[in-house]
Motif scaffolding. Structure first.
Motif, PDB file in Angstrom:
ATOM      1  N   GLY A 163      33.352   6.362 -11.395  1.00 39.86           N
ATOM      2  CA  GLY A 163      33.708   6.929 -12.686  1.00 39.86           C
ATOM      3  C   GLY A 163      34.119   5.942 -13.758  1.00 39.86           C
ATOM      4  N   ALA A 164      34.470   6.518 -14.909  1.00 38.74           N
ATOM      5  CA  ALA A 164      34.742   5.717 -16.107  1.00 38.74           C
ATOM      6  C   ALA A 164      35.903   4.756 -15.917  1.00 38.74           C
ATOM      7  N   ASN A 165      36.901   5.137 -15.120  1.00 35.51           N
ATOM      8  CA  ASN A 165      38.044   4.262 -14.857  1.00 35.51           C
ATOM      9  C   ASN A 165      37.887   3.591 -13.495  1.00 35.51           C
ATOM     10  N   SER A 166      36.727   3.034 -13.267  1.00 36.42           N
ATOM     11  CA  SER A 166      36.323   2.493 -11.972  1.00 36.42           C
ATOM     12  C   SER A 166      37.326   1.491 -11.374  1.00 36.42           C
ATOM     13  N   TRP A 167      37.756   1.788 -10.137  1.00 31.40           N
ATOM     14  CA  TRP A 167      38.615   0.865  -9.391  1.00 31.40           C
ATOM     15  C   TRP A 167      37.847  -0.407  -9.051  1.00 31.40           C
ATOM     16  N   LEU A 168      36.584  -0.251  -8.610  1.00 29.59           N
ATOM     17  CA  LEU A 168      35.812  -1.425  -8.234  1.00 29.59           C
ATOM     18  C   LEU A 168      35.589  -2.342  -9.431  1.00 29.59           C
ATOM     19  N   ARG A 169      35.292  -1.757 -10.579  1.00 32.29           N
ATOM     20  CA  ARG A 169      35.055  -2.577 -11.772  1.00 32.29           C
ATOM     21  C   ARG A 169      36.264  -3.437 -12.102  1.00 32.29           C
ATOM     22  N   SER A 170      37.445  -2.881 -11.941  1.00 31.23           N
ATOM     23  CA  SER A 170      38.651  -3.669 -12.215  1.00 31.23           C
ATOM     24  C   SER A 170      38.874  -4.730 -11.141  1.00 31.23           C
ATOM     25  N   GLN A 171      38.510  -4.417  -9.882  1.00 29.54           N
ATOM     26  CA  GLN A 171      38.699  -5.379  -8.792  1.00 29.54           C
ATOM     27  C   GLN A 171      37.815  -6.612  -8.954  1.00 29.54           C
ATOM     28  N   ILE A 172      36.611  -6.421  -9.480  1.00 30.05           N
ATOM     29  CA  ILE A 172      35.715  -7.574  -9.654  1.00 30.05           C
ATOM     30  C   ILE A 172      35.864  -8.192 -11.041  1.00 30.05           C
ATOM     31  N   ASP A 173      36.828  -7.637 -11.812  1.00 27.47           N
ATOM     32  CA  ASP A 173      37.172  -8.193 -13.124  1.00 27.47           C
ATOM     33  C   ASP A 173      35.940  -8.269 -14.027  1.00 27.47           C
ATOM     34  N   MET A 174      35.228  -7.130 -14.125  1.00 27.83           N
ATOM     35  CA  MET A 174      34.023  -7.087 -14.949  1.00 27.83           C
ATOM     36  C   MET A 174      34.386  -6.731 -16.396  1.00 27.83           C
ATOM     37  N   PRO A 175      34.081  -7.606 -17.362  1.00 27.44           N
ATOM     38  CA  PRO A 175      34.380  -7.299 -18.777  1.00 27.44           C
ATOM     39  C   PRO A 175      33.578  -6.101 -19.263  1.00 27.44           C
ATOM     40  N   MET A 176      34.147  -5.403 -20.252  1.00 18.59           N
ATOM     41  CA  MET A 176      33.521  -4.202 -20.796  1.00 18.59           C
ATOM     42  C   MET A 176      33.363  -4.316 -22.305  1.00 18.59           C
ATOM     43  N   THR A 177      32.240  -3.795 -22.801  1.00 20.71           N
ATOM     44  CA  THR A 177      32.120  -3.511 -24.225  1.00 20.71           C
ATOM     45  C   THR A 177      32.656  -2.098 -24.417  1.00 20.71           C
ATOM     46  N   PHE A 178      33.521  -1.925 -25.402  1.00 19.00           N
ATOM     47  CA  PHE A 178      34.258  -0.672 -25.517  1.00 19.00           C
ATOM     48  C   PHE A 178      34.286  -0.209 -26.967  1.00 19.00           C
ATOM     49  N   ARG A 179      34.089   1.092 -27.149  1.00 20.10           N
ATOM     50  CA  ARG A 179      34.242   1.648 -28.485  1.00 20.10           C
ATOM     51  C   ARG A 179      34.841   3.043 -28.396  1.00 20.10           C
ATOM     52  N   ASP A 180      35.921   3.250 -29.128  1.00 19.37           N
ATOM     53  CA  ASP A 180      36.520   4.580 -29.203  1.00 19.37           C
ATOM     54  C   ASP A 180      35.800   5.357 -30.305  1.00 19.37           C
ATOM     55  N   TYR A 181      35.184   6.494 -29.940  1.00 20.80           N
ATOM     56  CA  TYR A 181      34.470   7.291 -30.938  1.00 20.80           C
ATOM     57  C   TYR A 181      35.421   8.009 -31.899  1.00 20.80           C
ATOM     58  N   ASP A 182      36.724   7.945 -31.609  1.00 25.75           N
ATOM     59  CA  ASP A 182      37.721   8.650 -32.413  1.00 25.75           C
ATOM     60  C   ASP A 182      37.418  10.141 -32.472  1.00 25.75           C
ATOM     61  N   HIS A 183      36.893  10.638 -31.389  1.00 21.21           N
ATOM     62  CA  HIS A 183      36.615  12.063 -31.229  1.00 21.21           C
ATOM     63  C   HIS A 183      37.139  12.509 -29.875  1.00 21.21           C
ATOM     64  N   HIS A 184      37.547  13.746 -29.792  1.00 24.17           N
ATOM     65  CA  HIS A 184      37.841  14.382 -28.522  1.00 24.17           C
ATOM     66  C   HIS A 184      36.821  15.496 -28.320  1.00 24.17           C
ATOM     67  N   ALA A 185      36.483  15.755 -27.064  1.00 25.56           N
ATOM     68  CA  ALA A 185      35.625  16.892 -26.738  1.00 25.56           C
ATOM     69  C   ALA A 185      36.504  18.025 -26.242  1.00 25.56           C
ATOM     70  N   LEU A 186      36.339  19.197 -26.822  1.00 21.02           N
ATOM     71  CA  LEU A 186      37.000  20.397 -26.318  1.00 21.02           C
ATOM     72  C   LEU A 186      35.956  21.194 -25.547  1.00 21.02           C
ATOM     73  N   VAL A 187      36.269  21.507 -24.296  1.00 21.59           N
ATOM     74  CA  VAL A 187      35.324  22.261 -23.465  1.00 21.59           C
ATOM     75  C   VAL A 187      35.970  23.565 -23.014  1.00 21.59           C
ATOM     76  N   ALA A 188      35.168  24.596 -22.910  1.00 15.47           N
ATOM     77  CA  ALA A 188      35.642  25.913 -22.487  1.00 15.47           C
ATOM     78  C   ALA A 188      34.433  26.779 -22.167  1.00 15.47           C
ATOM     79  N   THR A 189      34.690  27.920 -21.573  1.00 17.09           N
ATOM     80  CA  THR A 189      33.650  28.926 -21.341  1.00 17.09           C
ATOM     81  C   THR A 189      33.905  30.094 -22.280  1.00 17.09           C
ATOM     82  N   VAL A 190      32.837  30.563 -22.925  1.00 17.78           N
ATOM     83  CA  VAL A 190      32.970  31.696 -23.853  1.00 17.78           C
ATOM     84  C   VAL A 190      31.916  32.743 -23.512  1.00 17.78           C
ATOM     85  N   ASN A 191      32.173  33.951 -23.935  1.00 10.92           N
ATOM     86  CA  ASN A 191      31.246  35.060 -23.700  1.00 10.92           C
ATOM     87  C   ASN A 191      30.842  35.711 -25.009  1.00 10.92           C
ATOM     88  N   THR A 192      29.662  36.306 -24.995  1.00 11.27           N
ATOM     89  CA  THR A 192      29.200  37.125 -26.109  1.00 11.27           C
ATOM     90  C   THR A 192      28.454  38.326 -25.541  1.00 11.27           C
TER      91      THR A 192
END
Length: 409
Positions: A163-192
């Protein structure tokens, strides 16, 4: 010490797909470390879903997982309607445009994982270790892992599908390119109550895109509303009735009067890209290697192709008796370059779409709406866009294609 050919950290959709794909194409032994089994399916659909394209569906069919999924809950959809709230232009995609039965399927994440889990448990060549890794060490030709409460593990390679917060990635000290989209996703189930032909809907609002993904029950949709963190929190705090009113208004009433049918969840949207997908005997796939904006729902499909592409590579090395020799590094680095290039291409495409639909002055909004309507009338352009969304490419791993013989030579 327990010995395996491959150690996979993470038993989610991507990690389990890799385990099954490796076993489908070779006799390599696999250990999957994950201390969370799938939760029991309930009568209420899970809020988190994935839009599975046809390339991923083909993978699941070739791994004999698809029949298990279809016995639970899934919803194929035949059309997609996209419109611009400000400019008024629209696009309509149909499976008939490319002579397909559907454009993809909306499936609950837990349904996919449950089906994969059932197949993994039935394979004697795959061991599930329901503990956490305490430490990891790498030699010239092996990986050594100590496991809480169990014997240590030795493997030829370790794969991070955690996953996104990978334990293995941190263990091998792999650098990341990172960008915060400054957005949040709201998820839910709706009916019609307005039961429509299974169609995915997406409206581009000034605050960000809002998607409606059809679920198994008629008139039920999973929504993904991408907006500012403040707006997402405000939406989550509204009463169910007021939230439903705002959702109905945002969608121009095209799906009828909506009502909230689940809890609402929000999470931040961030782009992550590992500098390399391989380091020594460690390999990153799925969200451990890349995360993208959910705008087109392609994140999990990208990870599934990572998994079966890596399985191809391992199978070829094994069948050529080169699984652990120096030549394996060359082949695995080629795999890593290919998958990173695909991830960059997808990240760039999502960014381009996001920028196109960013708020614009009125004259440019009008031009944008005109452009959407124009594309909607140009069949070759629409067919190209649909094929990209379906996952059709000139170069795909073997398990993402239709073949009769799955031996890799």
């Amino acid at each position: 010490m327990q010995k395996y050919d491959l150690l996979i950290i993470g038993g989610g959709m991507v990690g389990l797909t890799l385990a099954l794909a490796v076993r489908k194409l070779s006799s390599l032994t696999v250990a999957v470390v994950d201390n969370t089994s799938p939760s029991e399916l309930t009568n209420d659909p899970e809020v988190r879903v994935s839009a599975i394209n046809q390339a991923s569906e083909q993978v699941f069919k070739n791994l004999d997982v698809w029949p298990l999924i279809t016995k639970m809950r899934y919803q194929p959809y035949q059309g997609m309607h996209i419109w611009d709230k400000d400019a008024g232009g629209s696009l309509d995609f149909s499976a008939q445009d490319v002579d397909k039965e559907n454009l993809g399927s909306i499936i609950e994440n837990n349904v996919i994982r449950t089906a994969l889990w059932q197949k993994v448990q039935a394979d004697s060549g795959i061991t599930i270790i329901d503990q956490k890794i305490a430490s990891l060490g790498m030699g010239d030709s092996e990986v050594f892992a100590s496991i809480d409460g169990q014997m240590p593990i030795m493997a030829s390679y370790v794969v991070g599908a955690d996953g996104a917060n990978s334990w293995l990635r941190s263990q091998i000290d792999m650098p990341m390119t990172f960008r915060d989209y400054d957005h949040h996703a709201l998820v839910a189930t709706v009916n019609t109550k307005q039961h429509l032909t299974p169609t995915a809907w997406q409206v581009f609002l000034p605050s960000g895109p809002l998607a409606f993904l059809p679920l198994y029950e008629p008139g039920s949709y999973s929504i993904v509303w991408s907006t500012s963190p403040e707006h997402a929190n405000d939406l989550a705090a509204l009463s169910p009735e007021e939230f439903a009113k705002q959702l109905t208004s945002a969608s121009d009433g095209k799906l009828g009067q909506l009502e909230l049918a689940s809890e609402r969840y929000t999470y931040p949207l961030k782009m992550r890209l590992a500098r390399d997908f391989m380091k020594e005997r460690a390999i990153l796939i799925g969200d451990a290697a890349h995360t993208i904006h959910p705008l087109a729902g392609q994140g999990v499909n990208l990870g599934i192709v990572d998994a079966v592409a890596l399985a191809d590579c391992f199978a070829q090395l094994s069948n050529q008796n080169q699984f652990t020799d120096i030549n394996s590094t060359v082949a695995l680095k080629a795999f890593a370059r290919w998958r990173k290039n695909d991830a960059i291409e997808m990240i760039s495409a999502m960014e381009a779409i996001k920028q196109i639909f960013a708020p614009l002055p009125l004259p440019l909004q009008t031009l944008r709406g005109f452009g959407l309507d124009l594309i909607n009338k140009v069949k070759p352009a629409k067919q190209l866009m649909i094929k990209q969304a379906l996952g059709e490419k000139s170069h795909l791993p073997s398990l993402a294609t239709q073949k009769e013989n799955w031996s890799i030579t």
